[in-house]
Design a protein around this motif. Structure first.
Motif, PDB file in Angstrom:
ATOM      1  N   THR A   9       4.249  11.276 -13.810  1.00  0.00           N
ATOM      2  CA  THR A   9       3.555  10.015 -13.549  1.00  0.00           C
ATOM      3  C   THR A   9       3.499   9.746 -12.037  1.00  0.00           C
ATOM      4  O   THR A   9       4.382  10.169 -11.287  1.00  0.00           O
ATOM      5  CB  THR A   9       4.268   8.849 -14.252  1.00  0.00           C
ATOM      6  N   PRO A  10       2.463   9.042 -11.578  1.00  0.00           N
ATOM      7  CA  PRO A  10       2.279   8.872 -10.129  1.00  0.00           C
ATOM      8  C   PRO A  10       3.256   7.884  -9.500  1.00  0.00           C
ATOM      9  O   PRO A  10       3.768   6.974 -10.154  1.00  0.00           O
ATOM     10  CB  PRO A  10       0.846   8.355 -10.022  1.00  0.00           C
ATOM     11  N   LEU A  11       3.495   8.120  -8.224  1.00  0.00           N
ATOM     12  CA  LEU A  11       4.270   7.208  -7.385  1.00  0.00           C
ATOM     13  C   LEU A  11       3.298   6.625  -6.381  1.00  0.00           C
ATOM     14  O   LEU A  11       2.717   7.355  -5.570  1.00  0.00           O
ATOM     15  CB  LEU A  11       5.393   7.965  -6.683  1.00  0.00           C
ATOM     16  N   VAL A  12       3.078   5.310  -6.435  1.00  0.00           N
ATOM     17  CA  VAL A  12       2.063   4.694  -5.584  1.00  0.00           C
ATOM     18  C   VAL A  12       2.691   3.640  -4.673  1.00  0.00           C
ATOM     19  O   VAL A  12       3.627   2.941  -5.054  1.00  0.00           O
ATOM     20  CB  VAL A  12       0.935   4.047  -6.424  1.00  0.00           C
ATOM     21  N   LEU A  13       2.163   3.552  -3.468  1.00  0.00           N
ATOM     22  CA  LEU A  13       2.623   2.546  -2.521  1.00  0.00           C
ATOM     23  C   LEU A  13       2.041   1.190  -2.897  1.00  0.00           C
ATOM     24  O   LEU A  13       0.832   1.064  -3.106  1.00  0.00           O
ATOM     25  CB  LEU A  13       2.190   2.921  -1.101  1.00  0.00           C
ATOM     26  N   LEU A  14       2.896   0.184  -2.989  1.00  0.00           N
ATOM     27  CA  LEU A  14       2.426  -1.177  -3.253  1.00  0.00           C
ATOM     28  C   LEU A  14       2.018  -1.788  -1.911  1.00  0.00           C
ATOM     29  O   LEU A  14       2.796  -2.471  -1.246  1.00  0.00           O
ATOM     30  CB  LEU A  14       3.524  -1.992  -3.950  1.00  0.00           C
ATOM     31  N   GLU A  15       0.788  -1.527  -1.534  1.00  0.00           N
ATOM     32  CA  GLU A  15       0.311  -1.893  -0.198  1.00  0.00           C
ATOM     33  C   GLU A  15       0.110  -3.381  -0.024  1.00  0.00           C
ATOM     34  O   GLU A  15       0.286  -3.921   1.075  1.00  0.00           O
ATOM     35  CB  GLU A  15      -1.018  -1.182   0.081  1.00  0.00           C
ATOM     36  N   LYS A  16      -0.267  -4.077  -1.091  1.00  0.00           N
ATOM     37  CA  LYS A  16      -0.631  -5.486  -0.970  1.00  0.00           C
ATOM     38  C   LYS A  16       0.495  -6.432  -1.373  1.00  0.00           C
ATOM     39  O   LYS A  16       0.726  -7.444  -0.722  1.00  0.00           O
ATOM     40  CB  LYS A  16      -1.877  -5.759  -1.811  1.00  0.00           C
ATOM     41  N   HIS A  17       1.173  -6.085  -2.465  1.00  0.00           N
ATOM     42  CA  HIS A  17       2.207  -6.982  -2.974  1.00  0.00           C
ATOM     43  C   HIS A  17       3.349  -7.160  -1.975  1.00  0.00           C
ATOM     44  O   HIS A  17       3.962  -8.220  -1.904  1.00  0.00           O
ATOM     45  CB  HIS A  17       2.742  -6.437  -4.299  1.00  0.00           C
ATOM     46  N   PHE A  18       3.635  -6.101  -1.217  1.00  0.00           N
ATOM     47  CA  PHE A  18       4.708  -6.166  -0.223  1.00  0.00           C
ATOM     48  C   PHE A  18       4.151  -5.953   1.190  1.00  0.00           C
ATOM     49  O   PHE A  18       4.819  -5.408   2.061  1.00  0.00           O
ATOM     50  CB  PHE A  18       5.778  -5.113  -0.537  1.00  0.00           C
ATOM     51  N   ALA A  19       2.918  -6.416   1.403  1.00  0.00           N
ATOM     52  CA  ALA A  19       2.236  -6.183   2.685  1.00  0.00           C
ATOM     53  C   ALA A  19       2.994  -6.760   3.870  1.00  0.00           C
ATOM     54  O   ALA A  19       2.993  -6.183   4.963  1.00  0.00           O
ATOM     55  CB  ALA A  19       0.826  -6.764   2.626  1.00  0.00           C
ATOM     56  N   SER A  20       3.656  -7.882   3.669  1.00  0.00           N
ATOM     57  CA  SER A  20       4.351  -8.529   4.782  1.00  0.00           C
ATOM     58  C   SER A  20       5.831  -8.150   4.850  1.00  0.00           C
ATOM     59  O   SER A  20       6.567  -8.688   5.683  1.00  0.00           O
ATOM     60  CB  SER A  20       4.229 -10.052   4.659  1.00  0.00           C
ATOM     61  N   SER A  21       6.250  -7.242   4.001  1.00  0.00           N
ATOM     62  CA  SER A  21       7.661  -6.859   3.963  1.00  0.00           C
ATOM     63  C   SER A  21       7.992  -5.874   5.076  1.00  0.00           C
ATOM     64  O   SER A  21       7.114  -5.183   5.610  1.00  0.00           O
ATOM     65  CB  SER A  21       8.006  -6.236   2.608  1.00  0.00           C
ATOM     66  N   HIS A  22       9.262  -5.787   5.398  1.00  0.00           N
ATOM     67  CA  HIS A  22       9.737  -4.910   6.461  1.00  0.00           C
ATOM     68  C   HIS A  22      10.185  -3.554   5.921  1.00  0.00           C
ATOM     69  O   HIS A  22      10.845  -2.783   6.617  1.00  0.00           O
ATOM     70  CB  HIS A  22      10.903  -5.586   7.191  1.00  0.00           C
ATOM     71  N   PHE A  23       9.841  -3.266   4.671  1.00  0.00           N
ATOM     72  CA  PHE A  23      10.177  -1.991   4.055  1.00  0.00           C
ATOM     73  C   PHE A  23       8.971  -1.486   3.274  1.00  0.00           C
ATOM     74  O   PHE A  23       8.000  -2.223   3.063  1.00  0.00           O
ATOM     75  CB  PHE A  23      11.390  -2.135   3.119  1.00  0.00           C
ATOM     76  N   HIS A  24       9.013  -0.259   2.843  1.00  0.00           N
ATOM     77  CA  HIS A  24       7.942   0.340   2.056  1.00  0.00           C
ATOM     78  C   HIS A  24       8.385   0.401   0.593  1.00  0.00           C
ATOM     79  O   HIS A  24       9.434   0.964   0.282  1.00  0.00           O
ATOM     80  CB  HIS A  24       7.622   1.750   2.553  1.00  0.00           C
ATOM     81  N   CYS A  25       7.586  -0.182  -0.289  1.00  0.00           N
ATOM     82  CA  CYS A  25       7.929  -0.206  -1.709  1.00  0.00           C
ATOM     83  C   CYS A  25       6.902   0.614  -2.505  1.00  0.00           C
ATOM     84  O   CYS A  25       5.698   0.354  -2.443  1.00  0.00           O
ATOM     85  CB  CYS A  25       7.967  -1.640  -2.246  1.00  0.00           C
ATOM     86  N   ILE A  84      10.418  11.500  -8.514  1.00  0.00           N
ATOM     87  CA  ILE A  84      10.423  10.484  -7.460  1.00  0.00           C
ATOM     88  C   ILE A  84      10.776  11.123  -6.118  1.00  0.00           C
ATOM     89  O   ILE A  84      10.081  10.931  -5.105  1.00  0.00           O
ATOM     90  CB  ILE A  84      11.411   9.350  -7.802  1.00  0.00           C
ATOM     91  N   LEU A  85      11.855  11.894  -6.093  1.00  0.00           N
ATOM     92  CA  LEU A  85      12.293  12.524  -4.844  1.00  0.00           C
ATOM     93  C   LEU A  85      11.262  13.529  -4.342  1.00  0.00           C
ATOM     94  O   LEU A  85      10.996  13.606  -3.132  1.00  0.00           O
ATOM     95  CB  LEU A  85      13.647  13.202  -5.066  1.00  0.00           C
ATOM     96  N   ARG A  86      10.650  14.274  -5.245  1.00  0.00           N
ATOM     97  CA  ARG A  86       9.614  15.228  -4.854  1.00  0.00           C
ATOM     98  C   ARG A  86       8.416  14.508  -4.228  1.00  0.00           C
ATOM     99  O   ARG A  86       7.907  14.905  -3.174  1.00  0.00           O
ATOM    100  CB  ARG A  86       9.157  16.016  -6.081  1.00  0.00           C
ATOM    101  N   ASP A  87       7.982  13.431  -4.865  1.00  0.00           N
ATOM    102  CA  ASP A  87       6.778  12.745  -4.393  1.00  0.00           C
ATOM    103  C   ASP A  87       7.008  11.951  -3.109  1.00  0.00           C
ATOM    104  O   ASP A  87       6.046  11.620  -2.408  1.00  0.00           O
ATOM    105  CB  ASP A  87       6.227  11.838  -5.497  1.00  0.00           C
ATOM    106  N   LEU A 147      15.280   8.235  -0.134  1.00  0.00           N
ATOM    107  CA  LEU A 147      15.177   7.134  -1.091  1.00  0.00           C
ATOM    108  C   LEU A 147      16.341   6.188  -0.859  1.00  0.00           C
ATOM    109  O   LEU A 147      17.489   6.495  -1.180  1.00  0.00           O
ATOM    110  CB  LEU A 147      15.204   7.689  -2.522  1.00  0.00           C
ATOM    111  N   ASP A 148      16.044   5.029  -0.290  1.00  0.00           N
ATOM    112  CA  ASP A 148      17.110   4.094   0.081  1.00  0.00           C
ATOM    113  C   ASP A 148      17.506   3.168  -1.061  1.00  0.00           C
ATOM    114  O   ASP A 148      18.695   2.904  -1.262  1.00  0.00           O
ATOM    115  CB  ASP A 148      16.663   3.268   1.292  1.00  0.00           C
ATOM    116  N   TYR A 149      16.510   2.653  -1.797  1.00  0.00           N
ATOM    117  CA  TYR A 149      16.776   1.728  -2.913  1.00  0.00           C
ATOM    118  C   TYR A 149      15.948   2.145  -4.122  1.00  0.00           C
ATOM    119  O   TYR A 149      14.763   2.481  -3.991  1.00  0.00           O
ATOM    120  CB  TYR A 149      16.426   0.289  -2.540  1.00  0.00           C
TER     121      TYR A 149
END
Length: 362
Positions: free
Chosen positions: A45-61, A198-201, A207-209
C-alpha cells in the motif's frame, strides 16, 4: 482489565512457546505475497505525504494507506497469513469451518480469503456492525451469527462472542478459530510486510515517529518487534480509544469500530511503546472529516483518531522529524455513521453543526 479474559485462554501456539511475531522453526513463509489472484494484491500500500493537513507543521507526516488493500483494510494482511499458514501446516483442510468474532475489517478480510480458497467461514457479529459490512460478508458467502447480548460478567459483547466460539469449537468436529487477539500470524504479518514497506518507501529517511491505532494490537506488536530487532530508535505511539481495556481499566462507551478493545489482547506489548494516547469518538470524527476535506482521503474511524493523535502530540515532535500515521482502512463503510451528520448529531451532540468550522480553524 476485565475479570475474565477469554482471549488469553485460547492461545493456539501454546503459552510456553508463544511469541507474537516469529513463526515456529522451519515454518517461515517464503514471501508475504504467496498467493496468486486477488490475495497477491495484499500489501504494497502507498505511503503518501500529507502536504495540506500538516502544511504548517514543523515536521513531515506521511500516511500509510492500508485502506487500499483489496479487502479495504490492514486486516487483509493477518487474514491471509493466518489462513495460508494453517493450510500449509495442515491445521485446516477443505472441509474445515473457519470461525472468528468480528463486526468489521477482520471479518471482511477473512471472508475474502476464505472465498478465494473455497473455505467455509462463520463470522460472529454484534449489533454495532454496519449494514455495509453485513452485505460484504454475505457477498463473500460467509455465514453470519449475531451475538446480541453482552457477557454478564463484563457487560461487553466481545467476551460473549468468544464464549460462543468455545461452544462452536466443541460442537463442530472440524473447526478452526482464527483467534486474531492471540495469533502470532497477526503480528507476524505486519513484522514481515507493513513496517518493511514503510521503511523501504521512506528511502533512507529515518522514521522518527510511528502512530498506530490499537485493536488486537497485531500491527502495534509486529512493527514494534521489527523496529527493536533491527535497531531503529523510532518512537511508536499507540492510539487507543477512551474506554478501551488494552492499556487502561477505565470504562466508557466506545462508538468507533476497530479502535480499542473490550479485552486486553495477548498481543499487547509490555514494553517499547513511547506513549499511549486515548481518543474520543469526537476526536475520530473530526480527524476523518478534516482528512477528507484537506487531503481528499476518505478514511475510517480509527484513521481519524490517528491523525488527531498526531495533531495532539505535534508540540512534542522535534523540528524536521519524519512521522508516519498508519491509516487502517477507508471510509466508504462509515458513510452512515462517521460521515453522517444525523448519526453524529444523535451520538455526539452539537458537533454536527460545528465540524466544518472546526476543520477550518484546527
Amino acid at each position: 482489565m476485565p475479570p475474565t479474559d477469554p482471549a488469553r485462554e485460547f492461545d493456539q501456539a501454546g503459552a510456553s512457546e508463544f511469541h507474537p511475531t516469529r513463526a515456529a522453526p522451519g515454518a517461515e513463509l517464503k514471501n508475504f505475497n504467496i498467493s496468486g489472484g486477488i490475495l497477491g494484491a495484499i500489501g504494497g500500500t502507498p505511503l503518501v505525504l500529507l502536504e495540506k493537513h500538516f502544511a504548517s507543521s514543523h515536521f513531515h507526516c506521511f500516511a500509510k494507506l492500508e485502506g487500499l488493500n483489496p479487502g479495504g483494510s490492514s486486516k487483509d494482511r493477518p487474514s491471509v497469513a493466518i489462513i495460508e499458514r494453517a493450510l500449509q501446516t495442515g491445521e485446516i483442510d477443505a472441509n474445515t469451518l473457519i470461525i472468528e468474532a468480528s463486526s468489521g475489517n477482520t471479518g471482511v478480510g477473512l471472508a475474502m480469503v476464505c472465498a478465494y480458497h473455497g473455505l467455509r467461514f462463520r463470522c460472529l457479529i454484534d449489533p454495532k456492525v454496519t449494514s455495509q459490512n453485513v452485505d460484504i460478508l454475505l457477498a463473500y458467502g460467509a455465514e453470519i451469527e449475531m451475538i446480541g447480548h453482552p457477557d454478564q460478567a463484563t457487560s461487553e459483547l466481545l467476551p460473549a462472542k468468544l464464549k460462543r466460539i468455545e461452544v462452536i469449537l466443541q460442537q463442530e468436529g472440524n473447526s478452526f478459530w482464527v483467534n486474531q487477539y492471540a495469533s502470532r500470524e497477526n503480528s507476524g504479518a505486519h513484522y514481515r510486510s507493513t513496517i518493511k514497506e514503510i521503511l523501504r518507501d521512506l528511502n533512507g529517511r529515518a522514521l522518527d515517529y510511528l502512530f498506530i491505532a490499537t485493536g488486537t494490537c497485531g500491527t502495534l506488536a509486529g512493527c514494534l518487534d521489527y523496529l527493536a530487532d533491527h535497531g531503529h530508535s523510532t518512537k511508536v505511539i499507540a492510539v487507543d480509544a477512551l474506554g478501551s481495556q488494552i492499556f487502561s481499566s477505565d470504562k466508557h462507551n466506545r462508538l468507533i469500530p476497530g479502535l480499542g478493545s473490550a479485552i486486553c489482547p495477548k498481543l499487547t506489548p509490555t514494553e517499547g511503546v513511547h506513549k499511549i494516547l486515548h481518543l474520543t469518538a469526537t476526536d475520530c470524527v473530526i480527524g476523518c472529516r478534516q482528512l477528507a476535506l484537506s487531503e481528499a482521503i476518505l478514511a475510517g474511524g480509527s484513521s481519524g483518531g490517528v491523525v488527531t493523535a498526531v495533531k495532539q502530540l505535534s508540540s512534542e515532535i522535534p523540528e524536521g522529524s519524519t512521522v508516519v500515521a498508519l491509516l487502517p482502512d477507508r471510509g466508504e463503510r462509515y458513510l452512515d455513521t462517521i460521515y453522517s451528520d444525523e448519526w453524529v448529531q444523535s451520538e455526539l451532540g452539537d458537533i454536527a453543526h460545528h465540524w466544518t468550522k472546526t476543520v477550518k480553524e484546527y
